[in-house]
Write a protein that holds these residues in place. Sequence first.
Motif, short mmCIF file in Angstrom:
data_model
loop_
_atom_site.label_atom_id
_atom_site.label_comp_id
_atom_site.label_asym_id
_atom_site.label_seq_id
_atom_site.Cartn_x
_atom_site.Cartn_y
_atom_site.Cartn_z
N THR B 204 0.84 -1.20 0.00
CA THR B 204 0.00 0.00 0.00
C THR B 204 0.88 1.25 0.00
OG1 THR B 204 -1.72 -1.17 1.22
CG2 THR B 204 -1.83 1.23 1.24
N THR B 205 1.90 1.24 0.83
CA THR B 205 2.76 2.42 0.89
C THR B 205 3.62 2.59 -0.36
OG1 THR B 205 4.45 1.18 2.09
CG2 THR B 205 2.89 2.44 3.41
N PHE B 206 3.74 1.50 -1.13
CA PHE B 206 4.45 1.60 -2.42
C PHE B 206 3.48 1.98 -3.55
CE2 PHE B 206 8.91 -0.09 -2.15
CZ PHE B 206 8.97 -0.20 -0.78
N ASN B 207 2.27 2.38 -3.16
CA ASN B 207 1.26 2.87 -4.11
C ASN B 207 0.66 1.79 -5.00
OD1 ASN B 207 1.40 5.58 -3.22
ND2 ASN B 207 3.29 5.83 -4.36
N TRP B 208 0.43 0.63 -4.42
CA TRP B 208 -0.26 -0.46 -5.12
C TRP B 208 -1.68 -0.60 -4.59
CZ3 TRP B 208 2.07 -4.75 -8.16
CH2 TRP B 208 3.37 -4.45 -8.59
N HIS B 209 -2.57 -1.08 -5.47
CA HIS B 209 -3.90 -1.49 -5.05
C HIS B 209 -3.75 -2.90 -4.47
CE1 HIS B 209 -7.80 -3.59 -6.08
NE2 HIS B 209 -8.18 -2.65 -5.24
N VAL B 210 -4.18 -3.07 -3.23
CA VAL B 210 -3.89 -4.31 -2.52
C VAL B 210 -5.18 -5.05 -2.18
CG1 VAL B 210 -2.74 -5.32 -0.50
CG2 VAL B 210 -1.90 -3.16 -1.47
N GLN B 211 -5.19 -6.34 -2.45
CA GLN B 211 -6.30 -7.20 -2.01
C GLN B 211 -5.71 -8.43 -1.32
OE1 GLN B 211 -9.61 -7.59 -5.15
NE2 GLN B 211 -7.84 -7.06 -6.38
N GLU B 212 -6.37 -8.89 -0.29
CA GLU B 212 -5.97 -10.13 0.37
C GLU B 212 -7.09 -11.13 0.20
OE1 GLU B 212 -3.39 -10.31 3.90
OE2 GLU B 212 -4.05 -8.24 4.25
N ILE B 213 -6.73 -12.31 -0.28
CA ILE B 213 -7.78 -13.29 -0.56
C ILE B 213 -7.34 -14.69 -0.11
CG2 ILE B 213 -8.59 -12.02 -2.59
CD1 ILE B 213 -7.16 -14.30 -4.26
N ASN B 214 -8.30 -15.59 -0.14
CA ASN B 214 -8.00 -17.01 0.03
C ASN B 214 -7.57 -17.52 -1.35
OD1 ASN B 214 -8.08 -19.78 0.07
ND2 ASN B 214 -10.07 -19.93 1.08
N GLY B 215 -6.33 -17.89 -1.48
CA GLY B 215 -5.78 -18.30 -2.77
C GLY B 215 -6.20 -19.68 -3.24
N HIS B 216 -7.12 -20.28 -2.53
CA HIS B 216 -7.65 -21.58 -2.99
C HIS B 216 -9.13 -21.49 -3.32
CE1 HIS B 216 -3.82 -23.27 -2.12
NE2 HIS B 216 -3.89 -22.99 -0.85
N ASP B 217 -9.72 -20.30 -3.20
CA ASP B 217 -11.14 -20.12 -3.49
C ASP B 217 -11.25 -19.52 -4.90
OD1 ASP B 217 -13.68 -18.89 -3.78
OD2 ASP B 217 -13.94 -18.90 -1.60
N HIS B 218 -11.69 -20.34 -5.83
CA HIS B 218 -11.71 -19.91 -7.23
C HIS B 218 -12.54 -18.66 -7.45
CE1 HIS B 218 -10.78 -24.38 -7.92
NE2 HIS B 218 -9.67 -23.70 -8.05
N ALA B 219 -13.68 -18.60 -6.79
CA ALA B 219 -14.55 -17.43 -6.97
C ALA B 219 -13.87 -16.17 -6.44
CB ALA B 219 -15.88 -17.66 -6.26
N GLU B 220 -13.20 -16.33 -5.31
CA GLU B 220 -12.51 -15.17 -4.72
C GLU B 220 -11.35 -14.71 -5.60
OE1 GLU B 220 -10.88 -14.30 -0.45
OE2 GLU B 220 -12.39 -15.85 -0.25
N ILE B 221 -10.63 -15.68 -6.14
CA ILE B 221 -9.51 -15.35 -7.04
C ILE B 221 -10.05 -14.60 -8.27
CG2 ILE B 221 -7.67 -16.28 -8.50
CD1 ILE B 221 -7.71 -18.79 -6.56
N ALA B 222 -11.12 -15.12 -8.84
CA ALA B 222 -11.71 -14.50 -10.04
C ALA B 222 -12.19 -13.08 -9.74
CB ALA B 222 -12.86 -15.35 -10.56
N ARG B 223 -12.83 -12.92 -8.59
CA ARG B 223 -13.32 -11.58 -8.23
C ARG B 223 -12.16 -10.61 -8.04
NH1 ARG B 223 -17.54 -14.14 -5.33
NH2 ARG B 223 -16.26 -14.30 -3.44
N ALA B 224 -11.11 -11.08 -7.41
CA ALA B 224 -9.95 -10.21 -7.17
C ALA B 224 -9.30 -9.78 -8.49
CB ALA B 224 -8.94 -10.91 -6.27
N LEU B 225 -9.19 -10.72 -9.41
CA LEU B 225 -8.60 -10.39 -10.72
C LEU B 225 -9.47 -9.38 -11.44
CD1 LEU B 225 -7.41 -13.95 -11.80
CD2 LEU B 225 -5.93 -11.95 -11.50
N SER B 226 -10.77 -9.62 -11.37
CA SER B 226 -11.70 -8.71 -12.03
C SER B 226 -11.59 -7.30 -11.44
CB SER B 226 -13.12 -9.26 -11.86
OG SER B 226 -14.05 -8.34 -12.35
N LYS B 227 -11.50 -7.26 -10.12
CA LYS B 227 -11.38 -5.96 -9.45
C LYS B 227 -10.06 -5.28 -9.81
CE LYS B 227 -12.79 -3.77 -5.28
NZ LYS B 227 -13.15 -3.78 -3.91
N ALA B 228 -9.02 -6.07 -9.92
CA ALA B 228 -7.71 -5.51 -10.27
C ALA B 228 -7.76 -4.82 -11.63
CB ALA B 228 -6.65 -6.60 -10.27
#
Lengths: 305, 276
Positions: B204-228
């Motif tokens: 965050t302090t390096f000016n990135w958009h940050v998300q934390e997810i469960n890396g084994h939940d396919h729906a969560e991964i897909a949502r995070a990529l979409s949001k990115a």
Amino acid sequence: MRTTFVKTLEAIAAKDQNIMLLTGDLGFTVLENFRDTYPKQYLNAGVAEQNMIGVAAGLALCGKRVFVYSIIPFVTFRCLEQIRNDLCYHRLPVCIVGVGAGYSYGHQGATHHAMEDISIMRSLSGMTVVCPGDPVETECAVRTIATHDGPCYLRLGKAGEPRLHTSVPDFHLGKAILMQEGTEATLIATSTMLETAVKVTKILAEKGMLIRLLSMPTVKPIDTDAIRAAAIDTPFLVTLEEHSPIGGLGSAVAEVLSVHDIRTRHLLISGPSMFTDTIGSTAFLRRQAGLDEESVREKILHFKK
Amino acid sequence: MAETIAPIANDLAVKSRSVRRTIVEMAHRAHCGHVGSALSTVDILSVLYHSFLRIDPTQPQWADRDRFILSKGHGCTALYATLAQRGFFPVAELETFLRDGTLFAGHPSARHVPGVELSTGSLGHGINVGIGMALAGKRGEKNYRTVVLVSDGECDEGSTWEAALTAGFWKLNKLIVIVDYNKIQSFGRVADIMELEPFAAKWTTFNWHVQEINGHDHAEIARALSKATEETQRPSVIIAHTIKGKGVSFMEDTVDWHYWPPSDDQKAKAFSELCD
């Protein structure tokens, strides 16, 4: 040399939008015009050389031809593995432009000197090593590298090197340039030592010793044919470089003699494989290293006996 | 949203199990390690290759393709298996893994494997090269995205933070970094060797958009990529909390499975847990 480098690159960049110049936050009074004239083809990557080489690789993987500029130790030793893996293994058209060959940075001290760079860059698979001896060779080298497929290392002096060629030579990567014909020895010089070689050749000629002078702007691949011809035509070879004796021009020539079983005598003149113990100007450090005209001349005359 | 993700996730669960079986099979046949490192990335790769990356297996060099770099090259069996499943080459070719003359080394080579964008194996190279790709896209007004998957261990590398600083400053919004945060690096736990926390705050302090997810939940991964991809100013990092060795009970969350090859019995047990 660095001014010639950037002027030449500006001319090329004007016609080829795929040319890009990255700097590791160096180039004050040198790169401003490029920066302001071709902003889309220029990047200051900050003082982060490992990242800069990786970025150059990414750009090259997307079709760019990239020149990466900094002072030699910072743009070679600091980021060596990025050069090896990202550039060389991927055979990318990225030219590492290092300023400050040998003792060019004189008083600035050992951190800024570059006496091992040819050796290290030469040892990398697929790397072409180009060490122009004057501004004329620099311009030829930059124009040639801009169309060369694969990684290159361009070793530059600093500023104010004199023009040693009176006309534009027939320049090809991997080929020596005959600067003077002679029969009593062949002097092969590269990079910042070409000026000394020209002067020594002239002094020896005045003393009646006519030697062949070859400029060797490409140290890798080395011109095997020119070395073989010199060994046949003249009684001995002398190599002259502002570099450690390990792995530079002299080593490259010795490798050719050994691998191809070419029988001759070879005098390797270089700086020492050690950091400078004293602080001083470029000229002072070259004298200390035995790379001034008088020392070189005496070594050649002594070897002749 | 949930309606569309559910069937994909179900399909991805099948695909991910298949990839996990291939990984265990390859390690067993070639008698090699890095199984745990590969298993933790499988779900991320499944979502990337089956529902996110715009790629064409028949044209691996298509100019406008999305770029993916596996920066943690030691986890390559997961990438090989996923690329094969996606149609870049037949799965049967993976039987040659680590054999003399194979295309498939212990770390991926772009010289040999179709679909591999960057040869990796030394850590701390992927984001830097990804920046160059993203920058070429930005300056060329291209729409492709660049995704880099890194390990937590390689966040020890200085070059990783040079890259973080640079991409944030250059506003490379089409660059997405996913950290496979399985909490175990080569010789022990991240928290014991080189703690990364507070990890999200660093990005965050390096000016990135940050998300934390469960890396084994396919729906969560897909949502995070979409949001990115909605970001217009910042690069995105997805800190994916994962489990080293995920999917095989006795391999999960251990340092050992960074190294050991599965025996015949272990392979059989793993397969019994990974059956559809």
